[in-house]
Design a protein around this motif. Structure first.
Motif, PDB file in Angstrom:
ATOM      1  N   VAL A 196      46.418  60.620  24.474  1.00 38.68           N
ATOM      2  CA  VAL A 196      46.378  61.363  23.813  1.00 38.68           C
ATOM      3  C   VAL A 196      45.662  63.203  24.545  1.00 38.68           C
ATOM      4  O   VAL A 196      46.490  64.237  24.803  1.00 38.68           O
ATOM      5  N   HIS A 197      44.728  62.169  25.542  1.00 38.25           N
ATOM      6  CA  HIS A 197      43.691  63.431  26.546  1.00 38.25           C
ATOM      7  C   HIS A 197      45.128  64.500  27.440  1.00 38.25           C
ATOM      8  O   HIS A 197      44.555  65.681  27.584  1.00 38.25           O
ATOM      9  N   MET A 198      45.348  63.275  27.907  1.00 38.65           N
ATOM     10  CA  MET A 198      46.754  63.843  28.846  1.00 38.65           C
ATOM     11  C   MET A 198      47.824  64.791  28.381  1.00 38.65           C
ATOM     12  O   MET A 198      48.327  65.545  28.450  1.00 38.65           O
ATOM     13  N   ALA A 199      48.192  64.011  27.607  1.00 45.60           N
ATOM     14  CA  ALA A 199      49.493  64.489  26.687  1.00 45.60           C
ATOM     15  C   ALA A 199      49.186  65.923  26.458  1.00 45.60           C
ATOM     16  O   ALA A 199      49.917  66.973  26.580  1.00 45.60           O
ATOM     17  N   HIS A 200      48.227  66.142  25.716  1.00 47.57           N
ATOM     18  CA  HIS A 200      47.620  67.591  25.491  1.00 47.57           C
ATOM     19  C   HIS A 200      47.285  68.454  27.330  1.00 47.57           C
ATOM     20  O   HIS A 200      47.541  69.598  26.412  1.00 47.57           O
ATOM     21  N   LYS A 201      47.022  67.631  27.641  1.00 45.84           N
ATOM     22  CA  LYS A 201      46.586  68.511  28.636  1.00 45.84           C
ATOM     23  C   LYS A 201      47.768  69.152  29.694  1.00 45.84           C
ATOM     24  O   LYS A 201      48.339  69.935  30.283  1.00 45.84           O
ATOM     25  N   ILE A 202      48.718  68.530  30.155  1.00 43.87           N
ATOM     26  CA  ILE A 202      50.342  68.241  30.590  1.00 43.87           C
ATOM     27  C   ILE A 202      51.000  68.813  29.055  1.00 43.87           C
ATOM     28  O   ILE A 202      52.828  69.734  29.829  1.00 43.87           O
ATOM     29  N   GLY A 203      50.865  69.269  27.970  1.00 44.56           N
ATOM     30  CA  GLY A 203      51.877  69.367  27.064  1.00 44.56           C
ATOM     31  C   GLY A 203      53.388  68.883  26.687  1.00 44.56           C
ATOM     32  O   GLY A 203      53.974  69.477  26.832  1.00 44.56           O
TER      33      GLY A 203
END
Length: 521
Positions: free
Chosen positions: A234-241
């Motif tokens: 979830v954190h990475m998905a938010h970071k890379i959009g």
């Protein structure tokens, strides 16, 4: 969100410091509860050392470390045993003499932890003395991690490798007479050398490397990635959009696909090292490959004339998958055991297992490494060539394609020992595989074999190569033998390409092409 234990292979440290741990203890329980002697091989960076550390914690009865894990609710007796844990990656191995002395020092250090002073003797004799002394009150557990590490570091030098093997064979040979003193014996390594060459006498050593029960013991399943790494995803998905679902699909494409069991529908697993680094850094890269490619593998590939195009569909026997020896190193088996190829399926007609690349990381990394080995050019040059080729083919700019390919061949020394046609074909395959296009070589038809079929999003390129002959002859052969027919009904443009190579110039001399009219439906 728990921190990921990158580079940490000690189970107590992971638990005590609150790192994320993917629970494999149910499988470990079934192993330690059933039999006595085991061998497991897996690629580097797949968690073998963490597995050994976890087993050690079980046998030293550190039950508090397993609170909340699967084994804590299973009927294990938690009896405490003295443990001898040996990691050969930490023992000097440059010469057979240094290896023998290194094993002795390693055993002396373990003995000192138990207030034991070992008598002088060979490494095997000291192991025997240590086991017998520790077993006065209860049986001993022997754990050997990276048992083959000293051999693999010398695999390019057969004489030294054999001398190293002799030291290890003598050392391991003492284990067979210690049965009554041992509770459990576990070996790990990257490769499986034949029992006759290394484990002579240990006939009861069970190889679980290809068993379905241990297929998911190391590496992560899709379900484990989604469950244990949910917050990180979830954190990475938010970071890379992007969406969580899209990111999971991309992680699967890059790092999933390993199958170690022979069963046809075994669960695939992800490379654990690459998954953790990807989620920590928030970007995709060839993390596992960057930690080091064995030099002996590149040497072996060169000796075998770089048969890189065969790796997408390579057949091996079950016996080959199980073991090899220093004197006979089958390329496919080495690539499988080292993690560059994996089991894809079973050919019922031939009775062979089919190997292929597991994922994008291994495809890109192995091809880039071979390309760099052949050209001695930096990665930045390769990236620019690949980008230019991708753009030229998308635009069907054949003048630019010829210019790029001419530059490419000019940088590949002709001193590599490959037959003329194979030389041109291999370099062509390497370059276009990296563009992301679907490429196949030597495709059989009812009337011969097509040199190369290249598939892009919008077209099929049917490519014929000619050595010291006009490019128009190549086009004529494609049309005369109707190599294009299998692709006419697929709804894409079909472009015939003839490429002429001049062996005097060691390069392309001509390129001709012709686009066929689309068939009406």
């Amino acid at each position: 969100m728990k921190e990921l234990p990158i580079g940490i292979s000690t189970f107590p440290e992971i638990i005590q410091k609150g790192y994320l741990y993917v629970d494999k203890t149910a499988i470990i329980y079934s192993i330690v509860s059933r039999k006595k002697y085991y061998f497991l091989n897996r690629p580097r960076r797949f968690g073998k050392s963490l597995l050994v550390s976890t087993i050690e914690a079980i046998f030293t009865a550190n039950r508090e470390l397993f609170a909340g894990l699967a084994i804590d609710s299973l009927p294990y007796d938690w009896q405490k045993h003295p443990v001898i844990s040996i990691s050969f990656s930490g023992i000097p191995y440059t010469t057979p003499e240094l290896l023998e002395d290194g094993i002795k020092r390693y055993l002396k250090d373990i003995a000192a932890e138990h207030q034991i002073v070992l008598q002088k003797g060979t490494a095997g004799e000291m192991l025997k003395e240590l086991v017998k002394t520790l077993a006065i009150s209860t049986t001993v557990v022997l754990l050997v991690d990276e048992y083959d590490y000293p051999i693999l570091q010398h695999i390019h030098d057969k004489e030294t490798a054999k001398a190293i093997r002799g030291i290890l064979k003598s050392f391991y040979g003492f284990i067979k007479d210690l049965d009554k003193y041992l509770r459990f014996v576990f070996f790990t390594g990257v490769s499986k050398f034949s029992n006759t060459s290394l484990f002579s006498g240990l006939n009861n050593l069970e190889d679980i490397g290809l068993d379905i029960e241990s297929n998911t013991l190391l590496g992560y399943t899709s379900a484990e990635v989604a469950h244990y790494f949910h917050e990180h995803v979830v954190h990475m998905a938010h970071k890379i959009g992007c969406s969580k679902e899209r990111l999971l699909e991309d992680i699967k494409t890059w790092y999933d696909g390993y199958q170690f069991a022979l069963e046809r529908h075994a669960t695939k697993v992800y490379n654990p090292f690459s998954v953790m680094l990807c989620l920590t850094k928030g970007r995709f890269s060839n993390y596992w490959f960057q930690t080091g490619t064995p030099s002996f593998l590149m040497t072996l590939l060169e000796e075998k004339s770089y048969p890189i195009e065969e790796f997408e569909h390579m057949e091996v026997t079950e016996n080959n998958l199980g073991a090899f020896d220093i004197d006979a190193i089958p390329l496919g088996v080495v690539l499988f055991q080292a993690g560059y190829l994996t089991i894809q399926g079973y050919n019922q007609e031939t009775g062979n297992y089919v190997l292929t690349y597991p994922n994008k990381e291994t495809i890109d990394s192995l091809i880039e490494n071979v390309f760099a080995s052949m050209t001695s050019k930096p990665e930045a040059y390769l990236n620019s060539i690949v980008s230019a080729l991708r753009r030229a083919f998308k635009e069907c700019d054949f003048k630019q394609i010829q210019t790029i390919l001419t530059q490419l061949y000019a940088h590949v020394p002709y001193t590599i020992h490959i037959g003329e046609e194979k030389y041109y074909q291999t370099i062509f395959y390497l370059a276009f595989k990296l563009t992301g296009a679907v490429i196949a070589v030597e495709q059989p038809t009812h009337d011969g074999r097509i040199d190369v079929v290249l598939e892009t999003l919008g077209a099929y390129f049917i490519i014929e190569m000619k050595i010291n002959a006009p490019a128009i002859k190549a086009l004529e052969q494609i049309k005369y033998k109707k190599y294009y027919q299998p692709y006419e009904s697929k709804g894409k443009k079909i472009i015939l390409v003839g490429i002429a190579f001049d062996t005097t110039r060691k390069n392309i001399s001509e390129l001709e092409y012709e686009e066929l009219p689309m068939q009406k439906k």
